[in-house]
Design a protein around this motif. Structure first.
Motif, PDB file in Angstrom:
ATOM      1  N   PHE A   2      -5.366   0.280   1.303  1.00  0.00           N
ATOM      2  CA  PHE A   2      -5.223  -0.255   0.100  1.00  0.00           C
ATOM      3  C   PHE A   2      -5.957  -1.385  -0.306  1.00  0.00           C
ATOM      4  O   PHE A   2      -5.959  -2.048  -1.155  1.00  0.00           O
ATOM      5  N   LEU A  44      -7.535  -2.090  -3.823  1.00  0.00           N
ATOM      6  CA  LEU A  44      -6.675  -1.270  -4.746  1.00  0.00           C
ATOM      7  C   LEU A  44      -6.131  -2.197  -5.911  1.00  0.00           C
ATOM      8  O   LEU A  44      -6.218  -1.753  -7.167  1.00  0.00           O
ATOM      9  N   SER A  67      -0.001   3.854  -7.680  1.00  0.00           N
ATOM     10  CA  SER A  67      -1.179   3.005  -7.083  1.00  0.00           C
ATOM     11  C   SER A  67      -0.912   1.478  -7.201  1.00  0.00           C
ATOM     12  O   SER A  67      -0.923   0.538  -6.256  1.00  0.00           O
ATOM     13  N   LYS A  90       1.812   0.494  -4.681  1.00  0.00           N
ATOM     14  CA  LYS A  90       0.901   0.118  -3.352  1.00  0.00           C
ATOM     15  C   LYS A  90       0.335  -0.890  -3.309  1.00  0.00           C
ATOM     16  O   LYS A  90       0.312  -1.688  -2.342  1.00  0.00           O
ATOM     17  N   ALA A  91      -0.486  -1.304  -4.403  1.00  0.00           N
ATOM     18  CA  ALA A  91      -1.269  -2.576  -4.436  1.00  0.00           C
ATOM     19  C   ALA A  91      -0.401  -3.962  -4.556  1.00  0.00           C
ATOM     20  O   ALA A  91      -0.791  -4.649  -4.060  1.00  0.00           O
ATOM     21  N   GLN A 141       0.701  -4.470  -0.966  1.00  0.00           N
ATOM     22  CA  GLN A 141      -0.209  -5.063  -0.278  1.00  0.00           C
ATOM     23  C   GLN A 141      -0.659  -6.661  -0.523  1.00  0.00           C
ATOM     24  O   GLN A 141      -0.718  -7.363   0.190  1.00  0.00           O
TER      25      GLN A 141
END
Length: 415
Positions: A114, A117, A169, A172-173, A176
């Motif tokens: 990631f 991202l 996305s 997930k970003a 992170q």
């Protein structure tokens, strides 16, 4: 009023410096410079000593209402983060040994999967900042021991909207980014992406038990107080399907057990300060109302506007410039710079204005499609490994027109 500015330093795996010494070294460089450009990513760093220890530096953007290309260091509150990326990749979690189906993928964060991202995702509003602020508030209220019977929150985020807009996305970003920004509080982050479809067993009444078993594994992770655990339920309507619809149809009662199990587990996990449940949906009318009620944030993620599309194309062009596929002739300005010039066209801004026109012609496309357009422009309309920027812009315009034509023809054929 000073605004916070975050500088994230990705340390190379073979670097022998301590985090503190690397942080102080970069802090001195920034303070000696006196000015800083927000919203940029720095690679191939100078001096050589820095490049040997640092993979990349990310400088966060300023709030949307501040229209500046650069700011004085004295005007902002700078927070520094130094971290290394985990390169182990996802580890599979298997619930049913006989069927050997992956029930979830599990990452240690921050992960190379990631990397970058968050910065690549472009939205018209302050969606990303709002999500970070939401998590800050959950931590503050937990730290202050606010009575949840009086003031309630569940640590559940629901992102909804059409396909291809970057909902998964963004989840997930966000996981992170939180593992980086909260690194002083948590030793590491963990992301568990649940494969909803694998939790439906071929054996009657087993699906609810599989859901319970999955969340038991998650609670084992949450018990580590030094870990921030983010749970991702993609296409959450698969697990939290509207029970009203299930009861009025021929669907098996097993789906009702699954929904009840999910809601029960969310209620039990809300007391843990180190967990965040991230969910996405393309079909909000299929989600159980009780689940929707538990979501603290219900954020719509729509198709990007012309300005957001411009930023996406601009980032794609910069990447192709970086690797040498495009050779620069004139500079493409950030959209903020064009706004400051009131979109005046001259020799310097000519290509930037042209890119804005291409962005406006691209409205109605999803972010997923937009990221493919530069590739398709090269594949269909360029026959060389290196292309001048002006020629690439012409190919980009043709690719947008072709994409729209192809979609119209597909829609006609489908009907």
């Amino acid at each position: 009023m000073k605004f916070p500015l975050h500088i994230e330093i990705v340390q190379r795996q073979d670097s022998t410096l301590t985090k503190e010494s690397l942080r102080n070294y970069i802090k001195k460089i920034v303070e000696d410079e006196g000015y800083i450009t927000p919203g940029v990513t720095l690679t191939n760093l100078n001096p050589k000593f820095l490049d040997e220890h640092v993979q990349a530096i990310y400088i966060s953007d300023l709030p949307c209402e501040i229209e500046k290309e650069s700011v004085k260091v004295s005007e902002v509150i700078i927070k520094y983060y130094v971290y290394r990326l985990d390169d182990a990749g996802p580890q599979a979690e298997v619930m049913d040994e006989e069927e050997d189906m992956t029930a979830a993928n599990h990452w240690i964060l921050p992960s190379t999967d990631f990397h970058g991202l968050w910065e690549s995702l472009v939205y018209d509003s302050s969606i990303k900042d709002n999500l970070l602020n939401f998590v800050e508030t959950t931590l503050l209220f937990s730290d202050k021991k606010v009575d949840t019977n009086v003031v309630s929150w569940n640590r559940v985020v629901l992102l909804h909207g059409p396909p291809g807009t970057g909902k998964t996305s963004l989840c997930k970003a966000l996981a992170q980014k939180l593992s980086i920004r909260l690194s002083e509080r948590y030793r590491h982050g963990q992301l568990v992406e649940i494969n909803s479809h694998s939790l439906f067993s071929k054996w009657f009444s087993e699906s609810g038990k599989l859901v319970m078993k999955m969340f038991e594994k998650i609670r084992d992770l949450i018990d580590d107080k030094e870990a921030l655990v983010c749970v991702l339920l993609d296409e959450v309507e698969s697990l939290a399907h509207a029970r009203k619809a299930s009861m009025s149809s021929s669907e098996p009662s097993d789906s009702l057990r699954v929904v009840n199990a999910v809601l029960t587990q969310i209620d039990q996990m809300r007391r843990y300060p180190n967990v965040l449940i991230l969910t996405t949906s393309n079909l909000t009318n299929a989600i159980d109302l009780a689940f929707i009620d538990r979501a603290d944030i219900k954020q719509y993620i729509g198709l990007p506007s012309a300005f957001a599309i411009y930023k996406i194309y601009h980032s794609c062009i910069n990447e192709l410039l970086r690797v040498g596929i495009i050779t620069p002739v004139e500079k493409i300005f950030p959209i903020r710079s064009l706004q400051l010039t009131k979109f005046e066209e001259n020799d310097a801004t000519r290509l930037s204005i042209q890119l804005l026109a291409i962005a406006r012609a691209s409205e109605g496309m999803s972010g997923r499609t937009l990221r493919k357009i530069p590739f398709l422009a090269h594949a269909h309309f360029i026959q060389s490994s290196v292309v001048p920027l002006e020629d690439f812009m012409k190919a980009l315009e043709k690719a947008v027109f072709k994409q729209k034509l192809d979609c119209e023809e597909f829609a006609r054929d489908a009907s």
